[in-house]
Write a protein that holds these residues in place. Sequence first.
Motif, PDB file in Angstrom:
ATOM      1  N   ALA A   1       3.850  -0.895  -6.371  1.00 17.82           N
ATOM      2  CA  ALA A   1       3.005  -0.909  -5.444  1.00 17.82           C
ATOM      3  C   ALA A   1       1.666  -1.493  -5.832  1.00 17.82           C
ATOM      4  O   ALA A   1       1.530  -1.795  -7.042  1.00 17.82           O
TER       5      ALA A   1
ATOM      6  N   ASN B   1     -10.512  10.555  -0.914  1.00 20.58           N
ATOM      7  CA  ASN B   1      -9.748   9.529  -1.548  1.00 20.58           C
ATOM      8  C   ASN B   1     -10.135   8.450  -1.682  1.00 20.58           C
ATOM      9  O   ASN B   1     -11.036   7.864  -0.812  1.00 20.58           O
TER      10      ASN B   1
ATOM     11  N   GLY C   1      -2.961   1.926  -3.991  1.00 24.54           N
ATOM     12  CA  GLY C   1      -2.770   3.461  -3.588  1.00 24.54           C
ATOM     13  C   GLY C   1      -3.872   4.313  -3.346  1.00 24.54           C
ATOM     14  O   GLY C   1      -5.168   3.823  -3.278  1.00 24.54           O
TER      15      GLY C   1
ATOM     16  N   PRO D   1      -5.300   7.877  -3.697  1.00 19.50           N
ATOM     17  CA  PRO D   1      -5.277   8.955  -4.267  1.00 19.50           C
ATOM     18  C   PRO D   1      -6.614   9.760  -4.006  1.00 19.50           C
ATOM     19  O   PRO D   1      -7.546   9.216  -3.868  1.00 19.50           O
TER      20      PRO D   1
ATOM     21  N   THR E   1       1.547   8.132  -6.147  1.00 22.59           N
ATOM     22  CA  THR E   1       0.451   6.960  -5.491  1.00 22.59           C
ATOM     23  C   THR E   1      -0.210   6.198  -6.493  1.00 22.59           C
ATOM     24  O   THR E   1      -0.496   5.088  -6.551  1.00 22.59           O
TER      25      THR E   1
ATOM     26  N   ASP F   1      -4.199   7.301   8.667  1.00 18.05           N
ATOM     27  CA  ASP F   1      -4.202   5.826   8.112  1.00 18.05           C
ATOM     28  C   ASP F   1      -4.530   4.850   9.383  1.00 18.05           C
ATOM     29  O   ASP F   1      -3.898   3.813   9.380  1.00 18.05           O
TER      30      ASP F   1
ATOM     31  N   GLY G   1       4.501   7.477   0.059  1.00 21.84           N
ATOM     32  CA  GLY G   1       5.010   7.793  -1.182  1.00 21.84           C
ATOM     33  C   GLY G   1       6.035   8.869  -1.185  1.00 21.84           C
ATOM     34  O   GLY G   1       5.962   9.874  -0.167  1.00 21.84           O
TER      35      GLY G   1
ATOM     36  N   TRP H   1       0.858  -1.197   0.037  1.00 20.82           N
ATOM     37  CA  TRP H   1       0.154   0.080   0.053  1.00 20.82           C
ATOM     38  C   TRP H   1       0.778   1.174   0.140  1.00 20.82           C
ATOM     39  O   TRP H   1       2.015   1.306   0.752  1.00 20.82           O
ATOM     40  N   ILE H   2       0.543   2.204  -0.822  1.00 20.91           N
ATOM     41  CA  ILE H   2       1.488   3.468  -0.802  1.00 20.91           C
ATOM     42  C   ILE H   2       0.355   4.596  -0.434  1.00 20.91           C
ATOM     43  O   ILE H   2      -0.691   4.814  -1.120  1.00 20.91           O
ATOM     44  N   SER H   3       1.007   5.604   0.294  1.00 19.59           N
ATOM     45  CA  SER H   3       0.298   6.761   0.509  1.00 19.59           C
ATOM     46  C   SER H   3       0.592   7.716  -0.316  1.00 19.59           C
ATOM     47  O   SER H   3       1.281   7.960  -1.167  1.00 19.59           O
ATOM     48  N   PRO H   4      -0.608   9.082  -0.302  1.00 19.98           N
ATOM     49  CA  PRO H   4      -0.400   9.848  -1.266  1.00 19.98           C
ATOM     50  C   PRO H   4       0.472  10.931  -0.746  1.00 19.98           C
ATOM     51  O   PRO H   4       0.461  12.140  -1.189  1.00 19.98           O
ATOM     52  N   ARG H   5       1.270  10.852   0.428  1.00 20.11           N
ATOM     53  CA  ARG H   5       2.009  11.949   0.849  1.00 20.11           C
ATOM     54  C   ARG H   5       3.319  11.371   0.968  1.00 20.11           C
ATOM     55  O   ARG H   5       3.553  10.298   0.733  1.00 20.11           O
TER      56      ARG H   5
END
Length: 386
Positions: free
Chosen positions: A96, A227, A99, A101, A87, A56, A80, A44-48
């Motif tokens: 990843a 998101n 995501g 977003p 993301t 989260d 990210g 899992w990848i964050s948007p920040r």
Amino acid sequence: MNKNFLSGSMGRRTFLQVSAAGVVSVSVLGASGARAEPYSKFTWISPRGTIEVIDDYAYHVAKKMGYFDDLGVEADFQPGPSDGTATVKFVDVGQADIGFPSPGVFSYALENGMKLKSAFHMGAFDTFSLAFRKGEGTNDLKTLEGKTILLGSAAWQSIVDPMLAVQGVDVSKVKYVEAGWPTWATALKAGQGDAALGWEGLRAEWIATGLDFEYWLGVQNSPLFANTFVVRAEDLEDPDKKAYLEKYLRGWAMGLEFAHLNPRAAVEIVFEQFPTVAGNLGPELGTTSILQQIAVFRGDMSKRAGWGDHNMEAWQTFFDQIHELGQITNPVKAEDVCTNELIPAANDFDKAKVQADADGYKLSDEFAAVDVENLKAHLYDQAVKG
């Protein structure tokens, strides 16, 4: 919309490099593409540029309470790069697997040919807001025409444009300035713009750093939403991967349910993971932050089929709006890029167990002293009055 504002397309085989001082290291998938399991490692990848936030919380709750224990494949959790579109780019090229977003960044992915689908809609209500210096706020966003909005990333224009447009604003008359992450709020305080993009949860974090603004709140005023979790469309066609996604999202749904039932416990779990966040916020502001986010993630559950359910009518309104804006060049049918096929399985968990887990969680004395009902009563005190 100026397409150059979101420039940065990449080949599907590009390896995304992050500097030695960067915030993420994502392993490359095996060169052969063959996997002995549905996923060799699920990321899992964050948007920040950070995961040291309360946002989260459902993941950390699920990890702590064992809700991911039956996955079989390690579920990694990564920040990210601060590039607002990373993301979706990372998911698209296979570095990843899921995501988070904003809807605007998801639309950027679709516009650039990324074969992604929204599989679990986290933010049923609009989390985004506009921050103003005290005494300068407005509920008439049309007054922002001719003024400057500060952003942490240029990619965030894709968030703000539709948010303004549905309020009747001519976005061609609004100026955006990329003031950098995490300095765009301090730039607003210093008088470098007229407003700044914010979001629920972040409001409480900004108070902790002395950034006390007033807000036009999307959660109260916007028909849009927040998101979502996106995956590669092809993964939904693979029965093994789909089964894994259902189990993975069930863990998130259980974490969301737990936090709804015991928000103080969820914050305490995050604080155990990130002592710096605990030191910056403390129990009361931390609980305020999570209550803001729970309202967004939960939405009106009487109208949803469970955690993560997409309102296809609302999504279609969004896609129609951004097509009118020119944010996407071709019309998008919501049901082609959003799916509720994983939602029944994701919400098929033992509600009584989660209730018992939440009720039985032993709070520290500091958290036990937090008056949740009082915080709820004052959750929107920073909203622009009148």
